[in-house]
Design a protein around this motif. Structure first.
Motif, PDB file in Angstrom:
ATOM      1  N   ASN A 298       0.838  -1.204   0.000  1.00 34.52           N
ATOM      2  CA  ASN A 298       0.000   0.000   0.000  1.00 34.52           C
ATOM      3  C   ASN A 298       0.869   1.249   0.000  1.00 34.52           C
ATOM      4  N   GLY A 299       0.543   2.173  -0.871  1.00 35.89           N
ATOM      5  CA  GLY A 299       1.252   3.449  -0.924  1.00 35.89           C
ATOM      6  C   GLY A 299       2.490   3.464  -1.794  1.00 35.89           C
ATOM      7  N   LEU A 300       2.909   2.311  -2.307  1.00 39.38           N
ATOM      8  CA  LEU A 300       4.144   2.274  -3.087  1.00 39.38           C
ATOM      9  C   LEU A 300       4.026   3.053  -4.389  1.00 39.38           C
ATOM     10  N   SER A 301       2.952   2.860  -5.118  1.00 39.52           N
ATOM     11  CA  SER A 301       2.813   3.582  -6.382  1.00 39.52           C
ATOM     12  C   SER A 301       2.657   5.079  -6.136  1.00 39.52           C
ATOM     13  N   TRP A 302       2.011   5.468  -5.035  1.00 44.08           N
ATOM     14  CA  TRP A 302       1.901   6.878  -4.674  1.00 44.08           C
ATOM     15  C   TRP A 302       3.289   7.451  -4.390  1.00 44.08           C
ATOM     16  N   LEU A 303       4.103   6.713  -3.638  1.00 44.57           N
ATOM     17  CA  LEU A 303       5.457   7.167  -3.332  1.00 44.57           C
ATOM     18  C   LEU A 303       6.284   7.324  -4.605  1.00 44.57           C
ATOM     19  N   MET A 304       6.158   6.364  -5.516  1.00 49.12           N
ATOM     20  CA  MET A 304       6.917   6.440  -6.763  1.00 49.12           C
ATOM     21  C   MET A 304       6.467   7.627  -7.615  1.00 49.12           C
ATOM     22  N   GLY A 305       5.169   7.863  -7.689  1.00 52.01           N
ATOM     23  CA  GLY A 305       4.659   9.007  -8.441  1.00 52.01           C
ATOM     24  C   GLY A 305       5.111  10.328  -7.848  1.00 52.01           C
ATOM     25  N   THR A 306       5.074  10.416  -6.533  1.00 55.14           N
ATOM     26  CA  THR A 306       5.529  11.627  -5.852  1.00 55.14           C
ATOM     27  C   THR A 306       7.021  11.834  -6.073  1.00 55.14           C
ATOM     28  N   ALA A 307       7.803  10.756  -5.996  1.00 49.82           N
ATOM     29  CA  ALA A 307       9.246  10.859  -6.213  1.00 49.82           C
ATOM     30  C   ALA A 307       9.559  11.310  -7.643  1.00 49.82           C
TER      31      ALA A 307
END
Length: 189
Positions: free
Chosen positions: A10-19
Motif C-alpha cells: 500500500n502506498g508504493l505507487s503513490w510514493l513512486m509518483g511523488t518521487a
C-alpha cells in the motif's frame, strides 16, 4: 506479477509518483537556476537555496525510485526495497541504469556547484560552463533514455526530441521560479 494484476505494498505507487514529480521539479530548479546564474542574469541570494533544494530533491528522487522499482515490479513488500538481489535486477533494466547514471551525474554537478563556493561570477569561465552543460545534458538524457521514447522503433529520434523538449521545460520552469519568487516577496499587502 504487476502484469498479472497483483498489487505491491500500500502506498508504493503513490510514493513512486511523488518521487518522479519531485525529481522533475528538482531538476527544473537545479538546472534552470544554474542556467540563469551562469548567464549572469540573476544575482540573488535565493538562487543558491533553489539550486540546493533542487539538487536534494533530484538526488533523493533517484534513490527512492531505484529502491522502490523492485518491490513495485514483483508486487513485493516494503522490506524488498532493501533486498540487494533485487537491486541487481533493477540495475539490469534500462531504468535502473539510467537512475544510477543520473545519481552519478548529480554528484558531478554537486562538485561543480561547490567549486563556485557561492560566487556565481566564477561560473563565467568557459571550462565551468562547458562541463556543467555536458553534465546537465547527460542528466536530461537519463530521463529520456529510461522512459517511453527509448522503447520506440526510432528511439534515437524519439530520445533526442524528448530530451530537447525536457530541456526547454527545465530551463523555462527553473528560470521562471528564480525570476518570480523575488518579485512575489516584494509585493506589499
Amino acid at each position: 506479477n504487476v502484469l498479472s494484476g497483483q498489487n505491491g505494498p500500500n502506498g508504493l505507487s503513490w510514493l513512486m509518483g511523488t518521487a518522479k514529480f519531485l525529481g522533475f521539479i528538482g531538476l527544473c530548479l537545479v538546472l534552470g537556476c544554474l542556467a540563469m546564474a551562469a548567464a549572469g542574469s540573476i544575482h540573488s541570494r535565493r538562487i543558491r537555496l533553489f539550486i540546493g533544494i533542487g539538487w536534494v530533491s533530484a538526488a533523493v528522487s533517484a534513490v527512492v525510485l531505484f529502491l522502490t522499482q523492485g518491490p513495485y515490479t514483483i508486487a513485493g513488500k516494503w522490506s524488498d526495497c532493501f533486498d540487494t538481489a533485487l537491486w541487481s535486477d533493477v540495475y539490469a533494466t534500462r531504468l535502473g541504469k539510467a537512475l544510477v547514471v543520473r545519481e552519478l551525474l548529480l554528484v558531478a554537478l554537486l562538485v561543480l556547484v561547490l567549486s563556485l563556493r557561492g560566487h556565481f561570477e566564477r561560473s563565467l569561465t568557459s571550462w565551468w560552463r562547458s562541463t556543467t552543460l555536458l553534465v546537465g545534458v547527460g542528466i536530461v538524457l537519463t530521463l529520456s533514455a529510461s522512459g517511453h521514447p527509448s522503447a520506440s522503433a526510432q528511439s534515437g529520434v524519439a530520445v533526442f526530441s524528448d530530451a530537447l523538449h525536457l530541456s526547454s521545460v527545465i530551463l523555462w520552469v527553473g528560470g521562471l521560479a528564480v525570476s518570480a519568487v523575488p518579485t512575489i516577496h516584494q509585493v506589499d499587502v
